[in-house]
Design a protein around this motif. Structure first.
Motif, PDB file in Angstrom:
ATOM      1  N   GLY A   1      15.572   3.460  17.655  1.00 50.43           N
ATOM      2  CA  GLY A   1      15.123   4.838  17.877  1.00 50.43           C
ATOM      3  C   GLY A   1      15.447   5.824  16.784  1.00 50.43           C
ATOM      4  N   THR A   2      15.945   5.361  15.630  1.00 46.22           N
ATOM      5  CA  THR A   2      16.258   6.292  14.549  1.00 46.22           C
ATOM      6  C   THR A   2      15.898   5.674  13.199  1.00 46.22           C
ATOM      7  OG1 THR A   2      17.958   7.817  13.732  1.00 46.22           O
ATOM      8  CG2 THR A   2      18.656   5.552  14.142  1.00 46.22           C
ATOM      9  N   ILE A   3      15.715   6.509  12.184  1.00 45.23           N
ATOM     10  CA  ILE A   3      15.421   6.027  10.833  1.00 45.23           C
ATOM     11  C   ILE A   3      16.731   5.606  10.177  1.00 45.23           C
ATOM     12  CG2 ILE A   3      14.464   6.599   8.559  1.00 45.23           C
ATOM     13  CD1 ILE A   3      12.318   6.577  10.710  1.00 45.23           C
ATOM     14  N   THR A   4      16.859   4.324   9.849  1.00 49.08           N
ATOM     15  CA  THR A   4      18.103   3.821   9.261  1.00 49.08           C
ATOM     16  C   THR A   4      18.103   3.901   7.740  1.00 49.08           C
ATOM     17  OG1 THR A   4      17.206   1.571   9.330  1.00 49.08           O
ATOM     18  CG2 THR A   4      18.565   2.273  11.202  1.00 49.08           C
ATOM     19  N   SER A   5      16.904   3.828   7.114  1.00 48.72           N
ATOM     20  CA  SER A   5      16.818   3.942   5.654  1.00 48.72           C
ATOM     21  C   SER A   5      15.380   4.220   5.254  1.00 48.72           C
ATOM     22  CB  SER A   5      17.313   2.661   4.967  1.00 48.72           C
ATOM     23  OG  SER A   5      16.479   1.568   5.298  1.00 48.72           O
ATOM     24  N   ILE A   6      15.194   4.734   4.037  1.00 50.58           N
ATOM     25  CA  ILE A   6      13.859   4.943   3.464  1.00 50.58           C
ATOM     26  C   ILE A   6      13.841   4.281   2.088  1.00 50.58           C
ATOM     27  CG2 ILE A   6      12.179   6.619   2.612  1.00 50.58           C
ATOM     28  CD1 ILE A   6      13.068   8.519   4.807  1.00 50.58           C
ATOM     29  N   GLU A   7      12.913   3.354   1.904  1.00 51.23           N
ATOM     30  CA  GLU A   7      12.789   2.599   0.664  1.00 51.23           C
ATOM     31  C   GLU A   7      11.715   3.229  -0.216  1.00 51.23           C
ATOM     32  OE1 GLU A   7      11.591  -1.950  -0.777  1.00 51.23           O
ATOM     33  OE2 GLU A   7      11.484  -1.395   1.330  1.00 51.23           O
ATOM     34  N   ASN A   8      12.025   3.442  -1.481  1.00 53.53           N
ATOM     35  CA  ASN A   8      11.063   3.980  -2.440  1.00 53.53           C
ATOM     36  C   ASN A   8      10.394   2.830  -3.158  1.00 53.53           C
ATOM     37  OD1 ASN A   8       9.656   5.415  -4.339  1.00 53.53           O
ATOM     38  ND2 ASN A   8      11.403   6.561  -5.145  1.00 53.53           N
ATOM     39  N   ILE A   9       9.055   2.710  -2.989  1.00 56.10           N
ATOM     40  CA  ILE A   9       8.303   1.628  -3.627  1.00 56.10           C
ATOM     41  C   ILE A   9       7.888   2.027  -5.041  1.00 56.10           C
ATOM     42  CG2 ILE A   9       6.368  -0.004  -3.327  1.00 56.10           C
ATOM     43  CD1 ILE A   9       8.444  -0.156  -1.127  1.00 56.10           C
ATOM     44  N   ASN A  10       8.024   3.316  -5.384  1.00 55.89           N
ATOM     45  CA  ASN A  10       7.765   3.814  -6.742  1.00 55.89           C
ATOM     46  C   ASN A  10       6.324   3.608  -7.186  1.00 55.89           C
ATOM     47  OD1 ASN A  10       8.299   4.995  -9.203  1.00 55.89           O
ATOM     48  ND2 ASN A  10       9.067   3.115 -10.158  1.00 55.89           N
ATOM     49  N   ARG A  11       5.401   4.298  -6.496  1.00 52.90           N
ATOM     50  CA  ARG A  11       3.997   4.267  -6.892  1.00 52.90           C
ATOM     51  C   ARG A  11       3.546   5.608  -7.484  1.00 52.90           C
ATOM     52  NH1 ARG A  11       2.101  -0.544  -5.011  1.00 52.90           N
ATOM     53  NH2 ARG A  11       2.925  -1.254  -3.026  1.00 52.90           N
ATOM     54  N   GLY A  12       4.469   6.388  -7.954  1.00 48.97           N
ATOM     55  CA  GLY A  12       4.076   7.567  -8.713  1.00 48.97           C
ATOM     56  C   GLY A  12       4.020   8.876  -7.949  1.00 48.97           C
ATOM     57  N   ILE A  13       4.300   8.868  -6.646  1.00 50.45           N
ATOM     58  CA  ILE A  13       4.359  10.134  -5.903  1.00 50.45           C
ATOM     59  C   ILE A  13       5.754  10.725  -6.051  1.00 50.45           C
ATOM     60  CG2 ILE A  13       4.328  11.125  -3.555  1.00 50.45           C
ATOM     61  CD1 ILE A  13       1.572  10.546  -4.408  1.00 50.45           C
ATOM     62  N   ARG A  14       5.827  11.960  -6.468  1.00 43.99           N
ATOM     63  CA  ARG A  14       7.134  12.604  -6.632  1.00 43.99           C
ATOM     64  C   ARG A  14       7.556  13.238  -5.321  1.00 43.99           C
ATOM     65  NH1 ARG A  14       7.226  16.648 -11.404  1.00 43.99           N
ATOM     66  NH2 ARG A  14       9.429  16.638 -10.805  1.00 43.99           N
TER      67      ARG A  14
ATOM     68  N   ILE B   1       0.799  -1.232   0.000  1.00 49.16           N
ATOM     69  CA  ILE B   1       0.000   0.000   0.000  1.00 49.16           C
ATOM     70  C   ILE B   1       0.833   1.284   0.000  1.00 49.16           C
ATOM     71  CG2 ILE B   1      -0.253   0.097   2.517  1.00 49.16           C
ATOM     72  CD1 ILE B   1      -3.153   1.000   2.078  1.00 49.16           C
ATOM     73  N   CYS B   2       2.098   1.217   0.415  1.00 49.38           N
ATOM     74  CA  CYS B   2       2.870   2.454   0.634  1.00 49.38           C
ATOM     75  C   CYS B   2       3.636   2.898  -0.606  1.00 49.38           C
ATOM     76  CB  CYS B   2       3.873   2.258   1.771  1.00 49.38           C
ATOM     77  SG  CYS B   2       3.068   1.967   3.353  1.00 49.38           S
ATOM     78  N   HIS B   3       3.897   4.200  -0.683  1.00 49.06           N
ATOM     79  CA  HIS B   3       4.756   4.767  -1.716  1.00 49.06           C
ATOM     80  C   HIS B   3       6.218   4.686  -1.286  1.00 49.06           C
ATOM     81  CE1 HIS B   3       0.790   6.753  -2.316  1.00 49.06           C
ATOM     82  NE2 HIS B   3       1.074   6.530  -3.581  1.00 49.06           N
ATOM     83  N   ARG B   4       6.458   4.892   0.010  1.00 50.61           N
ATOM     84  CA  ARG B   4       7.805   4.745   0.578  1.00 50.61           C
ATOM     85  C   ARG B   4       7.675   4.101   1.961  1.00 50.61           C
ATOM     86  NH1 ARG B   4      10.727  10.081   1.262  1.00 50.61           N
ATOM     87  NH2 ARG B   4       8.648  10.864   1.743  1.00 50.61           N
ATOM     88  N   ILE B   5       8.764   3.513   2.428  1.00 45.28           N
ATOM     89  CA  ILE B   5       8.779   2.907   3.760  1.00 45.28           C
ATOM     90  C   ILE B   5      10.024   3.390   4.500  1.00 45.28           C
ATOM     91  CG2 ILE B   5       8.828   0.773   5.110  1.00 45.28           C
ATOM     92  CD1 ILE B   5       7.634  -0.657   2.659  1.00 45.28           C
ATOM     93  N   ALA B   6       9.813   3.961   5.689  1.00 46.85           N
ATOM     94  CA  ALA B   6      10.915   4.357   6.571  1.00 46.85           C
ATOM     95  C   ALA B   6      11.147   3.236   7.580  1.00 46.85           C
ATOM     96  CB  ALA B   6      10.578   5.667   7.283  1.00 46.85           C
ATOM     97  N   TYR B   7      12.391   2.861   7.735  1.00 45.21           N
ATOM     98  CA  TYR B   7      12.758   1.764   8.639  1.00 45.21           C
ATOM     99  C   TYR B   7      13.314   2.346   9.943  1.00 45.21           C
ATOM    100  CZ  TYR B   7      12.098  -1.382   4.705  1.00 45.21           C
ATOM    101  OH  TYR B   7      11.542  -2.092   3.666  1.00 45.21           O
ATOM    102  N   LEU B   8      12.652   1.995  11.043  1.00 49.42           N
ATOM    103  CA  LEU B   8      13.021   2.514  12.362  1.00 49.42           C
ATOM    104  C   LEU B   8      13.727   1.422  13.156  1.00 49.42           C
ATOM    105  CD1 LEU B   8      12.651   4.993  14.322  1.00 49.42           C
ATOM    106  CD2 LEU B   8      10.593   3.839  15.155  1.00 49.42           C
ATOM    107  N   GLU B   9      14.917   1.729  13.612  1.00 50.09           N
ATOM    108  CA  GLU B   9      15.698   0.757  14.382  1.00 50.09           C
ATOM    109  C   GLU B   9      16.494   1.494  15.448  1.00 50.09           C
ATOM    110  OE1 GLU B   9      18.977  -2.793  13.565  1.00 50.09           O
ATOM    111  OE2 GLU B   9      17.923  -1.867  11.875  1.00 50.09           O
TER     112      GLU B   9
END
Length: 235
Positions: free
Chosen positions: A221-234, A211-219
């Protein structure tokens, strides 16, 4: 590029000597679903609660349409609050068990819209139709509804306020797989029709990737990476 609906810069949160969040930063664009993934106890829910002012962070900024809500007075934030909503993991806690479903649905309209009775009832019926609720659902009390029906009532209540941004904290984790899919499809439908943005909090990566356009990974207590799922949101 449009201004993000939500921008979090350097968010920090401590409970006593325990540092739960440290230097959390990400943004959410208009019409975007940002996933927030992490293990139980990683601080996901704390981030959501900070965004809607249920928790006060110990540092950082939370910008909504470029305005730092943490520097606002309570009166200023109250004006903005209808535009920032939260769906809780246990949605039944948002409903008054003494009121029938339709009364629960139109309660936010009574408080915020200024609509007269006929217009209020008409808008309530429109919201019920938008979220797939049937007349028999609306005539029941929350205790007589299934988990999926309760989540539809909660979504209808929230959409009554025409929000720009919704924090959805594990909104389908208490539902079985088939009902879970129905609610996620409904959230996508509402997004297409209204342009609302979501922060979808979950420990289920498969759900987030659907369902997501991007996913932020929390580990830790901090965001370690953000994955782009590429669903068309710029971004």
């Amino acid at each position: 590029m449009p201004l993000p609906v939500l921008t979090i810069n350097g968010l920090a949160m401590s409970f006593g000597a325990s540092e739960v969040l440290k230097n959390v930063s990400f943004s959410v664009a208009p019409g975007e679903t940002m996933g927030l993934f992490g293990k139980s106890g990683s601080g996901k829910t704390t981030i959501g609660r900070c965004i809607v002012w249920l928790e006060k962070p110990t540092g950082g900024e939370i910008l909504v349409h470029g305005m730092d809500i943490l520097s606002m007075r309570k009166k200023e934030f109250r004006k903005l609050r209808p535009k920032i909503q939260m769906i809780f993991q246990h949605p039944e806690t948002s409903l008054d068990p003494r009121m029938k479903a339709f009364e629960n649905l139109i309660e936010p309209l009574k408080l915020h819209s200024g609509l007269k009775k006929d217009a209020l009832l008409k808008r309530g019926e429109e919201l019920a139709k938008l979220t797939g609720l049937r007349p028999e659902h609306l005539a029941r009390y929350p205790g007589q509804l299934s988990g999926g029906e309760i989540q539809r009532i909660v979504l209808a209540r929230i959409m009554a306020l025409s929000p720009d941004f919704i924090v959805a904290d594990e909104p389908t984790s208490m539902l079985d797989v088939s009902v879970q899919a129905q609610i996620l499809h409904l959230m996508q439908k509402l997004q297409r029709e209204t342009g609302v943005s979501y922060l979808l909090i979950s420990h289920d990566l498969e759900v987030l990737r659907k369902i997501c356009h991007r996913i932020a990974y929390l580990e830790n207590g901090t965001i370690t990476s953000i994955e782009n799922i590429n669903r068309g949101i710029r971004i």
